[in-house]
Write a protein that holds these residues in place. Structure first.
Motif, PDB file in Angstrom:
ATOM      1  N   LEU A  48       2.311 -11.604  -4.482  1.00 50.48           N
ATOM      2  CA  LEU A  48       1.481 -12.059  -5.594  1.00 50.48           C
ATOM      3  C   LEU A  48       0.203 -11.228  -5.687  1.00 50.48           C
ATOM      4  O   LEU A  48      -0.231 -10.836  -6.789  1.00 50.48           O
ATOM      5  CB  LEU A  48       1.139 -13.535  -5.424  1.00 50.48           C
ATOM      6  CG  LEU A  48       0.252 -14.169  -6.511  1.00 50.48           C
ATOM      7  CD1 LEU A  48       0.952 -14.094  -7.857  1.00 50.48           C
ATOM      8  CD2 LEU A  48      -0.076 -15.622  -6.155  1.00 50.48           C
ATOM      9  N   LEU A  49      -0.401 -10.938  -4.543  1.00 49.28           N
ATOM     10  CA  LEU A  49      -1.617 -10.128  -4.506  1.00 49.28           C
ATOM     11  C   LEU A  49      -1.355  -8.747  -5.092  1.00 49.28           C
ATOM     12  O   LEU A  49      -2.139  -8.230  -5.903  1.00 49.28           O
ATOM     13  CB  LEU A  49      -2.102 -10.011  -3.057  1.00 49.28           C
ATOM     14  CG  LEU A  49      -3.547  -9.574  -2.805  1.00 49.28           C
ATOM     15  CD1 LEU A  49      -4.528 -10.584  -3.382  1.00 49.28           C
ATOM     16  CD2 LEU A  49      -3.784  -9.404  -1.308  1.00 49.28           C
ATOM     17  N   SER A 100      -1.851  -4.931  -9.527  1.00 52.27           N
ATOM     18  CA  SER A 100      -1.187  -3.889 -10.309  1.00 52.27           C
ATOM     19  C   SER A 100      -1.328  -4.151 -11.803  1.00 52.27           C
ATOM     20  O   SER A 100      -1.513  -3.222 -12.597  1.00 52.27           O
ATOM     21  CB  SER A 100       0.295  -3.799  -9.922  1.00 52.27           C
ATOM     22  OG  SER A 100       0.438  -3.387  -8.574  1.00 52.27           O
ATOM     23  N   VAL A 101      -1.239  -5.422 -12.195  1.00 48.96           N
ATOM     24  CA  VAL A 101      -1.433  -5.786 -13.600  1.00 48.96           C
ATOM     25  C   VAL A 101      -2.862  -5.468 -14.037  1.00 48.96           C
ATOM     26  O   VAL A 101      -3.105  -4.909 -15.112  1.00 48.96           O
ATOM     27  CB  VAL A 101      -1.110  -7.279 -13.825  1.00 48.96           C
ATOM     28  CG1 VAL A 101      -1.537  -7.722 -15.225  1.00 48.96           C
ATOM     29  CG2 VAL A 101       0.372  -7.536 -13.620  1.00 48.96           C
ATOM     30  N   LYS A 102      -3.834  -5.803 -13.181  1.00 47.64           N
ATOM     31  CA  LYS A 102      -5.230  -5.506 -13.500  1.00 47.64           C
ATOM     32  C   LYS A 102      -5.468  -3.993 -13.605  1.00 47.64           C
ATOM     33  O   LYS A 102      -6.258  -3.527 -14.435  1.00 47.64           O
ATOM     34  CB  LYS A 102      -6.148  -6.087 -12.412  1.00 47.64           C
ATOM     35  CG  LYS A 102      -6.382  -7.588 -12.505  1.00 47.64           C
ATOM     36  CD  LYS A 102      -7.285  -8.057 -11.368  1.00 47.64           C
ATOM     37  CE  LYS A 102      -7.694  -9.503 -11.539  1.00 47.64           C
ATOM     38  NZ  LYS A 102      -8.670  -9.682 -12.637  1.00 47.64           N
ATOM     39  N   ALA A 103      -4.779  -3.233 -12.727  1.00 48.61           N
ATOM     40  CA  ALA A 103      -4.947  -1.784 -12.742  1.00 48.61           C
ATOM     41  C   ALA A 103      -4.262  -1.148 -13.942  1.00 48.61           C
ATOM     42  O   ALA A 103      -4.593  -0.016 -14.321  1.00 48.61           O
ATOM     43  CB  ALA A 103      -4.404  -1.187 -11.448  1.00 48.61           C
ATOM     44  N   GLY A 104      -3.294  -1.835 -14.525  1.00 45.25           N
ATOM     45  CA  GLY A 104      -2.606  -1.330 -15.707  1.00 45.25           C
ATOM     46  C   GLY A 104      -1.435  -0.427 -15.420  1.00 45.25           C
ATOM     47  O   GLY A 104      -0.774   0.071 -16.336  1.00 45.25           O
ATOM     48  N   SER A 105      -1.124  -0.202 -14.148  1.00 43.96           N
ATOM     49  CA  SER A 105       0.012   0.648 -13.792  1.00 43.96           C
ATOM     50  C   SER A 105       0.410   0.400 -12.351  1.00 43.96           C
ATOM     51  O   SER A 105      -0.353  -0.167 -11.557  1.00 43.96           O
ATOM     52  CB  SER A 105      -0.321   2.130 -13.994  1.00 43.96           C
ATOM     53  OG  SER A 105      -1.363   2.510 -13.122  1.00 43.96           O
ATOM     54  N   LEU A 106       1.606   0.880 -12.002  1.00 41.70           N
ATOM     55  CA  LEU A 106       2.111   0.770 -10.640  1.00 41.70           C
ATOM     56  C   LEU A 106       1.946   2.126  -9.970  1.00 41.70           C
ATOM     57  O   LEU A 106       2.623   3.088 -10.338  1.00 41.70           O
ATOM     58  CB  LEU A 106       3.584   0.345 -10.650  1.00 41.70           C
ATOM     59  CG  LEU A 106       4.208  -0.034  -9.305  1.00 41.70           C
ATOM     60  CD1 LEU A 106       3.586  -1.315  -8.776  1.00 41.70           C
ATOM     61  CD2 LEU A 106       5.719  -0.213  -9.465  1.00 41.70           C
ATOM     62  N   SER A 107       1.036   2.209  -9.009  1.00 42.77           N
ATOM     63  CA  SER A 107       0.760   3.496  -8.387  1.00 42.77           C
ATOM     64  C   SER A 107       0.366   3.297  -6.931  1.00 42.77           C
ATOM     65  O   SER A 107      -0.243   2.294  -6.572  1.00 42.77           O
ATOM     66  CB  SER A 107      -0.364   4.208  -9.146  1.00 42.77           C
ATOM     67  OG  SER A 107      -0.761   5.383  -8.460  1.00 42.77           O
ATOM     68  N   LEU A 129       4.881  -1.230   2.625  1.00 45.86           N
ATOM     69  CA  LEU A 129       4.883  -0.727   1.253  1.00 45.86           C
ATOM     70  C   LEU A 129       4.017  -1.605   0.357  1.00 45.86           C
ATOM     71  O   LEU A 129       3.250  -1.108  -0.478  1.00 45.86           O
ATOM     72  CB  LEU A 129       6.317  -0.682   0.727  1.00 45.86           C
ATOM     73  CG  LEU A 129       6.564   0.105  -0.565  1.00 45.86           C
ATOM     74  CD1 LEU A 129       6.232   1.571  -0.368  1.00 45.86           C
ATOM     75  CD2 LEU A 129       8.006  -0.060  -1.014  1.00 45.86           C
ATOM     76  N   VAL A 130       4.117  -2.916   0.534  1.00 42.11           N
ATOM     77  CA  VAL A 130       3.291  -3.847  -0.246  1.00 42.11           C
ATOM     78  C   VAL A 130       1.814  -3.655   0.094  1.00 42.11           C
ATOM     79  O   VAL A 130       0.946  -3.682  -0.786  1.00 42.11           O
ATOM     80  CB  VAL A 130       3.725  -5.300   0.020  1.00 42.11           C
ATOM     81  CG1 VAL A 130       2.730  -6.293  -0.578  1.00 42.11           C
ATOM     82  CG2 VAL A 130       5.106  -5.553  -0.565  1.00 42.11           C
ATOM     83  N   ALA A 131       1.506  -3.441   1.374  1.00 46.19           N
ATOM     84  CA  ALA A 131       0.115  -3.211   1.778  1.00 46.19           C
ATOM     85  C   ALA A 131      -0.436  -1.943   1.136  1.00 46.19           C
ATOM     86  O   ALA A 131      -1.589  -1.911   0.680  1.00 46.19           O
ATOM     87  CB  ALA A 131       0.023  -3.121   3.300  1.00 46.19           C
ATOM     88  N   ALA A 132       0.389  -0.886   1.092  1.00 43.80           N
ATOM     89  CA  ALA A 132      -0.045   0.366   0.469  1.00 43.80           C
ATOM     90  C   ALA A 132      -0.276   0.178  -1.026  1.00 43.80           C
ATOM     91  O   ALA A 132      -1.265   0.666  -1.589  1.00 43.80           O
ATOM     92  CB  ALA A 132       0.999   1.450   0.715  1.00 43.80           C
ATOM     93  N   LEU A 133       0.635  -0.522  -1.712  1.00 42.44           N
ATOM     94  CA  LEU A 133       0.503  -0.781  -3.145  1.00 42.44           C
ATOM     95  C   LEU A 133      -0.757  -1.583  -3.439  1.00 42.44           C
ATOM     96  O   LEU A 133      -1.509  -1.275  -4.372  1.00 42.44           O
ATOM     97  CB  LEU A 133       1.736  -1.525  -3.648  1.00 42.44           C
ATOM     98  CG  LEU A 133       1.706  -1.998  -5.107  1.00 42.44           C
ATOM     99  CD1 LEU A 133       1.585  -0.806  -6.045  1.00 42.44           C
ATOM    100  CD2 LEU A 133       2.959  -2.815  -5.436  1.00 42.44           C
ATOM    101  N   THR A 134      -0.999  -2.617  -2.640  1.00 43.88           N
ATOM    102  CA  THR A 134      -2.178  -3.463  -2.837  1.00 43.88           C
ATOM    103  C   THR A 134      -3.465  -2.675  -2.628  1.00 43.88           C
ATOM    104  O   THR A 134      -4.428  -2.814  -3.391  1.00 43.88           O
ATOM    105  CB  THR A 134      -2.132  -4.664  -1.870  1.00 43.88           C
ATOM    106  OG1 THR A 134      -0.917  -5.381  -2.061  1.00 43.88           O
ATOM    107  CG2 THR A 134      -3.304  -5.605  -2.115  1.00 43.88           C
ATOM    108  N   THR A 135      -3.485  -1.835  -1.598  1.00 42.10           N
ATOM    109  CA  THR A 135      -4.679  -1.040  -1.306  1.00 42.10           C
ATOM    110  C   THR A 135      -5.000  -0.079  -2.450  1.00 42.10           C
ATOM    111  O   THR A 135      -6.153   0.034  -2.884  1.00 42.10           O
ATOM    112  CB  THR A 135      -4.484  -0.241  -0.007  1.00 42.10           C
ATOM    113  OG1 THR A 135      -4.221  -1.154   1.064  1.00 42.10           O
ATOM    114  CG2 THR A 135      -5.715   0.584   0.330  1.00 42.10           C
ATOM    115  N   SER A 136      -3.978   0.625  -2.930  1.00 41.30           N
ATOM    116  CA  SER A 136      -4.215   1.596  -4.000  1.00 41.30           C
ATOM    117  C   SER A 136      -4.587   0.901  -5.303  1.00 41.30           C
ATOM    118  O   SER A 136      -5.471   1.369  -6.042  1.00 41.30           O
ATOM    119  CB  SER A 136      -2.978   2.476  -4.198  1.00 41.30           C
ATOM    120  OG  SER A 136      -1.836   1.683  -4.502  1.00 41.30           O
ATOM    121  N   ALA A 137      -3.931  -0.244  -5.622  1.00 44.74           N
ATOM    122  CA  ALA A 137      -4.253  -0.976  -6.849  1.00 44.74           C
ATOM    123  C   ALA A 137      -5.667  -1.532  -6.799  1.00 44.74           C
ATOM    124  O   ALA A 137      -6.413  -1.473  -7.786  1.00 44.74           O
ATOM    125  CB  ALA A 137      -3.235  -2.096  -7.061  1.00 44.74           C
TER     126      ALA A 137
END
Length: 492
Positions: A195-196, A201-208, A286-294
């Motif tokens: 969820l985090l 990612s939604v707030k950032a506007g993209s998946l990166s 992978l989720v931790a990396a996505l959350t950190t970058s977002a």
């Protein structure tokens, strides 16, 4: 051939019902899987994964390092787990085979002390998540800013005591309650982490997975967060990521048999391990990396603490949900990794007077006493320090069980003072010599030796301890398979 029964003439100095071989085995593959979800899905686990993501330089290299480390973890945990399944005994009792019936108290107490440190670290992290939520409101924020005790705010102390007491309540109900709780805690934290990641990612506007920072700034932040003096993205960085990830589990390498002994067979153990370790660990990282970058794109800064990220949300419900979930995550890892082991370890020292519940209480009280000094604040250094002390013990234990004894153990003699594992008055001197020499390379030199030693070999101290201790122990034990016990003195 391995037996799985305690003898009728077991010594009260070595036996109680909690230390006896397991008879009820209800921990199937799902429960073993959730041992690992409860263990790694924590604030510290997220912090370490996010920090290592910075060291990697990019997502592919990060996943390579994490994947290699996770496969090593799976292999080693399965080795330890199978010993637990076959013997049915907890870690301090299994250690009697290599360190002696009474000598095993030393590695047991080492593991117990480490667990109490981790208990305090995880409890402090969970309390911090709750504080971050409460401090959004004027009343608690005023209390937080105006009241101080033991180098902490009054609000931090109250939250720490609350989480501390909740964990003690769970452990007081016994291992079956532990199993049921971690079957709930692991999936709950997974959902919150997802969820985090989705919200950010939604707030950032993209998946990166990219972190937009200058290479020099990224390298400085990576060194500050992990203590690893390597160039982000280099081969040395990938190797250090894998080694640090393995070292993070150093304590549980010793006492995973505390849980595996309740598993019905090796097949269920392997199934739970394969899903809980390489699969689960890679996806979680992978989720931790996505959350950190977002979060970096949303807030304009790299934030490695998930509680700090969630505290920035505008939605009060999400902040509350995150705080409660992080608290549950901490309860899960502490109960699984930091209460169960010392409960058995302290019971092993005086089985006649200390049972499983009293052992857990002792661990909780020690962690409470340590709270004013909060020695767990430097997470990466703490992880490496733990690895350096655990490696030599693990090397002796694994070599003894698999190479010296060929996975054949007389369990009944583990509970006899005059049995096979008496050695020299209950102490196996060869095991202590091997572990002691190995500790020089894994613990003393990194701390007190040349600065270049620690800078170059810091991430690998656990492996050094395992290899040196294992090789020395095997050499000292050559021609003694199984090791011959010292005969008990005869009574005239």
């Amino acid at each position: 051939m391995t037996t799985t029964e305690a003898p009728g003439d077991a010594s009260p100095r070595l036996y109680n019902d909690d230390l006896a071989p397991a008879t009820e085995r209800r921990w199937g593959a799902f429960s073993i899987f959730n041992v690992w979800t409860s263990d790694v899905h924590s604030l510290y686990g997220y912090f370490l994964a996010a920090s290592l993501f910075l060291v990697a330089g990019n997502t592919l290299k990060f996943l390579v390092g994490i994947a290699v480390g996770s496969l090593i973890i799976y292999w080693l945990m399965t080795l330890v787990g199978i010993a637990g399944v076959r013997t049915g005994v907890p870690y301090p009792v299994l250690a009697r085979a290599s360190f002696g019936t009474f000598g095993a108290n030393v590695p047991a107490l080492v593991r117990a002390v480490v667990a109490t440190f981790w208990y305090g670290a995880q409890t402090s992290a969970a309390a911090g998540a709750i504080v971050a939520f409460l401090a959004r409101y004027d009343g608690p924020r005023g209390f937080h800013e105006s009241t101080h005790l033991f180098d902490h705010s009054g609000l931090e102390v109250v939250c720490y005591l609350g989480v501390w007491a909740a964990q003690l309540l769970i452990i007081s109900k016994g291992m079956e309650t532990v199993r049921r709780f971690q079957d709930f805690a692991g999936p709950a934290v997974w959902l919150m982490m997802l969820l985090l990641a989705v919200v950010l990612s939604v707030k950032a506007g993209s998946l990166s997975f990219a972190v937009d920072m200058a290479p020099a700034d990224l390298a400085a932040l990576a060194r500050s967060a992990t203590g690893l003096d390597v160039a982000p993205g280099s081969l040395a960085a990938i190797a250090a990521i894998a080694a640090t990830w393995v070292t993070y589990f150093a304590a549980l390498f010793l006492n995973f048999c505390d849980f595996a002994r309740f598993t019905p067979d090796a097949r269920a153990l392997r199934k739970g391990n394969i899903w809980g370790l390489p699969v689960n660990l890679i996806l979680f990282s992978l989720v931790a990396a996505l959350t950190t970058s977002a979060a970096a794109r949303v807030y304009g800064q790299v934030i490695l603490e998930p509680a700090e990220i969630s505290a920035k949300f505008d939605n009060v419900f999400l902040v509350l949900l995150a705080a409660l979930t992080f608290a549950v995550a901490t309860l899960g890892i502490n109960v699984v990794a930091n209460f169960v082991s010392p409960a058995y370890d302290f019971a092993n020292v005086a089985p006649k007077y200390v049972d499983f519940k009293r052992g857990g209480l002792i661990a909780a009280v020690i962690a409470l006493v340590l709270y004013p000094w909060h020695p767990w604040d430097n997470a990466p250094s703490f992880v490496n320090a733990i690895g350096s002390t655990m490696g030599p013990i693990f090397g002796v234990l694994i070599v003894d069980y698999y190479l010296i004894r060929r996975a054949q153990l007389n369990v009944a003699d583990l509970y006899r003072e005059d049995g096979e594992f008496r050695f020299q008055g209950g102490w196996n001197i060869r095991a202590f010599v091997a572990a002691g020499i190995a500790a020089v390379f894994s613990s003393i030199l990194p701390t007190y030796g040349p600065s270049g030693y620690a800078a170059t070999l810091g991430p690998y101290t656990w492996f050094i301890g395992v290899i040196v201790a294992g090789v020395l122990y095997f050499a000292l034990s050559a021609g003694r398979s199984p090791l011959a016990p010292k005969p008990a003195p005869t009574t005239p």
